[in-house]
Design an enzyme around this catalytic site. Sequence first.
Site, mmCIF file in Angstrom:
data_model
loop_
_atom_site.group_PDB
_atom_site.id
_atom_site.type_symbol
_atom_site.label_atom_id
_atom_site.label_comp_id
_atom_site.label_asym_id
_atom_site.label_seq_id
_atom_site.Cartn_x
_atom_site.Cartn_y
_atom_site.Cartn_z
ATOM 1 N N GLU A 210 0.851 -1.185 0.000
ATOM 2 C CA GLU A 210 0.000 0.000 0.000
ATOM 3 C C GLU A 210 0.885 1.233 0.000
ATOM 4 O O GLU A 210 2.095 1.144 0.222
ATOM 5 C CB GLU A 210 -0.911 0.023 1.231
ATOM 6 C CG GLU A 210 -0.150 0.079 2.540
ATOM 7 C CD GLU A 210 -1.073 0.069 3.737
ATOM 8 O OE1 GLU A 210 -2.107 0.757 3.686
ATOM 9 O OE2 GLU A 210 -0.766 -0.620 4.714
ATOM 10 N N ASN B 127 0.981 4.895 1.928
ATOM 11 C CA ASN B 127 0.416 5.776 2.942
ATOM 12 C C ASN B 127 0.658 7.214 2.522
ATOM 13 O O ASN B 127 1.808 7.670 2.464
ATOM 14 C CB ASN B 127 1.050 5.494 4.309
ATOM 15 C CG ASN B 127 0.533 4.206 4.905
ATOM 16 O OD1 ASN B 127 -0.672 4.008 5.018
ATOM 17 N ND2 ASN B 127 1.433 3.320 5.267
ATOM 18 N N PHE C 219 -0.235 -8.055 26.038
ATOM 19 C CA PHE C 219 -0.196 -6.702 25.479
ATOM 20 C C PHE C 219 -1.575 -6.033 25.446
ATOM 21 O O PHE C 219 -1.866 -5.253 24.543
ATOM 22 C CB PHE C 219 0.411 -6.710 24.065
ATOM 23 C CG PHE C 219 1.825 -7.216 24.026
ATOM 24 C CD1 PHE C 219 2.888 -6.378 24.304
ATOM 25 C CD2 PHE C 219 2.099 -8.542 23.728
ATOM 26 C CE1 PHE C 219 4.192 -6.839 24.280
ATOM 27 C CE2 PHE C 219 3.408 -9.020 23.705
ATOM 28 C CZ PHE C 219 4.455 -8.165 23.977
#
Length: 669
Positions: A288, A290, A348
């Site tokens: 992709e 950005n 997490f």
Amino acid sequence: MFKKILIANRGEIACRVIKTARRMGIATVAVYSDADRDALHVEMADEAVHIGPAAAAESYLVAEKIIAVCKETGAEAVHPGYGFLSERASFCEALEREGIVFIGPKPKAIRAMGDKIESKKFANAAKVSTVPGHLGVIEDAAHAEKIAGQIGYPVMIKASAGGGGKGMRIAWNEAEVRDGFDRARSEARSSFGDDRVFIEKYIVDPRHIEIQVLADAHGSTVYLGERECSIQRRNQKVVEEAPSPFLDEKTRQAMGKQSVALAKAVDYQSAGTVEFIVDRDRNFYFLEMNTRLQVEHPVTELVTGIDLVEQMIRIAAGETLPFSQKDIKLNGWAIESRLYAEDPYRNFLPSIGRLTRYRPPAEGWHGSTIVRNDTGVFEGAEISMYYDPMIAKLCAWAPDRSAAIDAMGQALDGFVVDGIAHNLPFLSALMKHPRWREGRLSTGFIAEEYPDGFAPMAPDQREEALLAAVALSTALIEADRRERHIDRLRASDGKLREEWVVKIGTDYVPVRLAGGLVTIPFDMEMEAAGEKFHVVTDWRPGEPVWNGAIDGRAVTAQVRPVLNGMRIDWQGLAVRATVFTPRHAELDCLMPVKVPPDTSKLLLCPMPGLVISIAVAEGQEVKAGETLAVVEAMKMENVLRAERDLVVGKINAKPGESLAVDAVILEFA
């Protein structure tokens, strides 16, 4: 050049943009929600305007409010940071209609590259290598199953408008496609207001490597090397570095040239990032683009010396790039560690609360290395459940990778954060992990190396001895201060006991002093568990960070007082230490051990969050692996599953409720 700009964002990126704007002599306007009224970016900006409630959908994502503030304050341009409105072509167009400059690419590029589905179609047309997948509309879970079967497992289900790991799921079979499709759509709708998803082939053992590009409005486009972002958790980057330890110069140039070609094809203007996945044979595939500033941009700035935010502002103001491709040189190595408000010992899971103590390491040159900390918080600030859990981005630069890793480890060990759970122990442990240090990475690194999650680490024998030396030096310095107090009823005779025992966790480590006096700075020979140490430190009572040298090796550890002892944090280790005389150690061995309560018949909320759904009913029999509930925290949906076969007894929570950590959701019969 602009006289005043507005930053349509919050947190560390808003503070980061303000710093550069201030250096350039440009006034800044901050916007803030109810939750950010006392935020650091509000304090740093020249002006700050309130724009709505805490929820981003009612504040930071409302373009009309941003434009109204621009008109009210006279801001000539808007820097969107990352996330929120940064990749909304409609926002860019709305600004243009009002005569306000968008500090970023033009709507054409945002539309072509900002949408994952459209960007892949565009890349295919431009003959850019892409990952096999289905880019059309996926109607429902059954349609998703069919497509996944055609592509071949494993597959990646991804939100079209996604980012930051949200709306992404890996599926290895039909059942995971069904569940992953629903979860990805739900997260995408909640986070981006767009529930479209697509499916592509998941490359096994991939590396995530991206190319930073800069392009002006006059036809000049360059690439600034690459960043390796393979250390990820739940598809979210955790540690990044520049350059990549994997690429050779031939592959770097090929990826860079392809990125520049793609940027030129869409008439790109501003800073942008072309992301690739790279297989074990260095074949790379377009992932992709950005169309914004990346979170990890500081590592590129550190190895190139180019301020990307400054270049974005200058490009938006119509200036030309002051350099060409031949001027771009990569110097040294830089690493970024993302400090998150999340508990590494609870898989997490997000954490919220107040930062009762926040002491980052000093920024700037440290010998031949550089430490940089991009942050948007301060001591006393509150970590909210409404936004991304990132607290800071700690960066280290050094002439080579090994030195950069060591510098990062030292900086992490000296980063003091109290009041919330955070991932500093994991980041510190990572810096000494053999596979990381060797550069043998993939996006599956964390899952592969910590398949059962990150558990508290136990020190080996030499580490125990070193920790005992730190603990004893600390105890002796504190005792010396007490002995010198003016109100002591009985003055010290000056004699120093030679024999000691330091309890590290449950182990008892004998320590013998070579004799001498306690001095400031502390300087003494010790023998711990058969290991001889020369310990030097200028630590003072009350300081949270112990800095010193043990046998000439620089050591930075955190020391916190606890009942009858201290807790020491060092290189991912967190141990409780108590200093005894030999006789007291013998007596301590006789003390009973407290047994923790049994919670095996309870489903506890693992993090503060919002209950999205309860998937069971009272009296229902549930099999291991079945969904019990879904809890959302910081825009991520967490599916809570049964760990064994059981029967639901009582349901204590309902959808829509906000729960604290360890709140009881279900009781089992």
